[in-house]
Design an enzyme around this catalytic site. Structure first.
Site, PDB file in Angstrom:
ATOM      1  N   PHE A 139      -1.604  -0.354   2.440  1.00 55.08           N
ATOM      2  CA  PHE A 139      -1.348   0.464   1.251  1.00 55.08           C
ATOM      3  C   PHE A 139      -2.548   0.532   0.314  1.00 55.08           C
ATOM      4  O   PHE A 139      -2.674   1.467  -0.486  1.00 55.08           O
ATOM      5  CB  PHE A 139      -0.120  -0.065   0.507  1.00 55.08           C
ATOM      6  CG  PHE A 139      -0.369  -1.269  -0.374  1.00 55.08           C
ATOM      7  CD1 PHE A 139      -0.495  -1.131  -1.743  1.00 55.08           C
ATOM      8  CD2 PHE A 139      -0.469  -2.537   0.168  1.00 55.08           C
ATOM      9  CE1 PHE A 139      -0.713  -2.239  -2.557  1.00 55.08           C
ATOM     10  CE2 PHE A 139      -0.677  -3.641  -0.630  1.00 55.08           C
ATOM     11  CZ  PHE A 139      -0.805  -3.494  -2.006  1.00 55.08           C
ATOM     12  N   LYS A 140      -3.443  -0.431   0.423  1.00 52.04           N
ATOM     13  CA  LYS A 140      -4.556  -0.471  -0.508  1.00 52.04           C
ATOM     14  C   LYS A 140      -5.587   0.623  -0.248  1.00 52.04           C
ATOM     15  O   LYS A 140      -6.500   0.830  -1.045  1.00 52.04           O
ATOM     16  CB  LYS A 140      -5.181  -1.860  -0.496  1.00 52.04           C
ATOM     17  CG  LYS A 140      -4.212  -2.871  -1.101  1.00 52.04           C
ATOM     18  CD  LYS A 140      -4.703  -4.289  -1.109  1.00 52.04           C
ATOM     19  CE  LYS A 140      -3.638  -5.196  -1.724  1.00 52.04           C
ATOM     20  NZ  LYS A 140      -4.015  -6.600  -1.775  1.00 52.04           N
ATOM     21  N   ASP A 141      -5.422   1.361   0.863  1.00 51.29           N
ATOM     22  CA  ASP A 141      -6.278   2.531   1.085  1.00 51.29           C
ATOM     23  C   ASP A 141      -6.094   3.563  -0.032  1.00 51.29           C
ATOM     24  O   ASP A 141      -7.038   4.272  -0.388  1.00 51.29           O
ATOM     25  CB  ASP A 141      -5.956   3.191   2.431  1.00 51.29           C
ATOM     26  CG  ASP A 141      -6.515   2.400   3.602  1.00 51.29           C
ATOM     27  OD1 ASP A 141      -7.623   1.852   3.484  1.00 51.29           O
ATOM     28  OD2 ASP A 141      -5.832   2.325   4.650  1.00 51.29           O
TER      29      ASP A 141
ATOM     30  N   THR B  15      -7.032  -5.868   0.583  1.00 48.43           N
ATOM     31  CA  THR B  15      -7.904  -5.270  -0.423  1.00 48.43           C
ATOM     32  C   THR B  15      -9.332  -5.188   0.094  1.00 48.43           C
ATOM     33  O   THR B  15     -10.006  -4.160  -0.039  1.00 48.43           O
ATOM     34  CB  THR B  15      -7.875  -6.090  -1.726  1.00 48.43           C
ATOM     35  OG1 THR B  15      -6.599  -5.962  -2.327  1.00 48.43           O
ATOM     36  CG2 THR B  15      -8.911  -5.572  -2.717  1.00 48.43           C
TER      37      THR B  15
END
Length: 438
Positions: A106-108, A139
């Site tokens: 999700f950190k994309d 991250t």
């Protein structure tokens, strides 16, 4: 739009300064002076918008006149080129799959947006930006890929030695180019402490233009609000009467803070469930009203192994340090490794759906909440923060089979790891940073 520090000592500043500084000089976290609220009419207009179109509309008021709208639109279009699937698990439960980006995490979302925004600001000033980031796993790889090749930037990643999965380590140590990986003898909290000390050091700040790509940076946090907005509008289209609850696997609590932003903006979100592993400082605060962070505990959900989450300062700021106000909108649960494995097994056996350990923490916490508070109107969305292949060892140990690894991850395993071991010592980090070529 001006941005103030949660410590309330440093003066308010622009988005550009907030992004390029990362952490305020008084070591507080930057917050917008106000959160824009979208009218019901505007929300109705946005319900059919694409993800990048919605991201552009949300980002506009936060940037104001600091960036040309055509450049901002270019940034949102380039940042979000992948799907955001909302998968129905059962009648009242959806999984929001946030792992379709380049690093399958999700950190994309935050890293790609921040990289392009930072690049745009650095280009205006024609200066070299040093991006300093601590990571407990995803991250680092997202930032490495997000900033790789971005002009006027270089990235230094600190990660805890032996405390991230092999795939995560391979991703964050093989980017090369303008990305340097530092393997720290310590846990994530030690890495995060070193980063904060670097930002507070006068000599480093005068010698380098430092910023952070952790969720302490407002430009990393803001784009995470986009998928809350998107998912809530999609569900409201399907079921106008639905009361939408988001369950958020939580480590440093940037993801949950972004969800609070989306709720404050007026998107149709009823409340949140904060799903923690045994690093449960925030759930304990919600229950007792006393914030007592402890040393980090190693768990299966490694990216959530954060004993003292930075973004709790933002949460306190939003709710005026009122535990009652916070607990009215957030319920917290702690989940053990044994419960995590059991949920992975049950969901796979009964539904054929494969969970990574972080998402399994979320699904477990949702089950605990439903055992206490069940509402027919509530539709729950569990954020799935990483592809299960990033934790292939845990999947093998728990489900007793070898899953197929996506080609883009498999290719990374064949690359040569490039990292620099470093002691858990600020002077060692400072010397290394000052020796970096200009």
């Amino acid at each position: 739009m001006k941005y103030y520090s949660t410590s309330r000592i440093s003066p308010a500043t622009s988005m550009k300064t907030a992004v390029l500084q990362g952490l305020a000089p008084d070591r507080g976290l930057y917050m917008p002076e106000w959160i824009p609220c979208f009218s019901s009419g505007k929300l109705d207009e946005l319900k059919d918008a694409s993800f990048s179109e919605l991201a552009f509309e949300i980002a506009k008021p936060f940037l104001g006149n600091e960036l040309d709208e055509s450049r901002l639109q270019e940034i949102t279009e380039q940042s979000f080129t992948f799907k955001v699937p909302l998968v129905r698990l059962n009648n009242q439960t959806y999984i929001l799959e946030l792992f379709e980006g380049p690093t399958l995490a999700f950190k994309d979302f935050g890293a790609r947006f921040m990289a392009r925004l930072t690049g745009a600001f650095a280009e205006e000033d024609n200066k070299l930006i040093t991006v300093l980031v601590a990571t407990s796993g995803d991250t680092g790889s997202a930032v490495a890929y997000g900033f790789k090749g971005v002009p006027n930037t270089r990235v230094v990643i600190l990660y805890p030695s032996g405390k991230v999965s092999r795939l995560q380590e391979q991703q964050l140590t093989t980017a090369g180019g303008n990305v340097t990986a530092l393997e720290v003898s310590g846990d994530f909290d030690a890495c995060q402490k070193l980063v904060k000390e670097a930002f507070a050091d006068a000599e480093l700040r005068s010698s380098l233009t430092l910023t952070s790509a952790n969720s302490i940076n407002i430009a990393r946090l803001l784009p995470q609000s986009f998928y809350y907005a998107y998912a809530s509008l999609q569900l409201k289209k399907k079921n106008p009467d639905a009361e939408i609850v988001f369950t958020v696997p939580s480590g440093n609590f940037g993801n949950l803070t972004a969800g609070i932003f989306a709720k404050k903006m007026g998107f149709p979100i009823k409340r949140f469930i904060a799903a923690s592993n045994k690093n449960d400082s925030v759930p304990r605060y919600l229950e007792t009203g006393s914030y007592e962070p402890h040393a980090t505990i190693e768990t299966l959900s490694t990216a959530m192994d954060v004993g003292n989450p930075s973004n709790f300062a933002r949460m306190l700021d939003i709710y005026d340090s009122s535990v009652r106000a916070m607990s009215d909108e957030i319920t917290g649960y702690s989940v053990s490794d044994a419960e995590t494995r059991e949920t992975m097994r049950v969901i796979y056996d009964e539904m054929g759906y494969l969970l990574d350990p972080h998402t399994a923490v979320g699904v477990t916490a949702l089950g605990k909440e439903r055992a206490k508070n069940q509402s027919e109107k509530e539709i729950s969305v569990v954020l799935s923060t990483a592809h299960p292949a990033k934790f292939v060892e845990t999947v093998r140990e728990t489900l007793e089979f070898d899953m197929q690894i996506p080609e883009r991850l498999a290719n990374v395993l064949n690359l040569t790891k490039q990292s620099t071991p470093i002691a858990n010592d600020f002077q060692a980090l400072k010397s290394l940073l000052l020796s970096l070529p200009c």
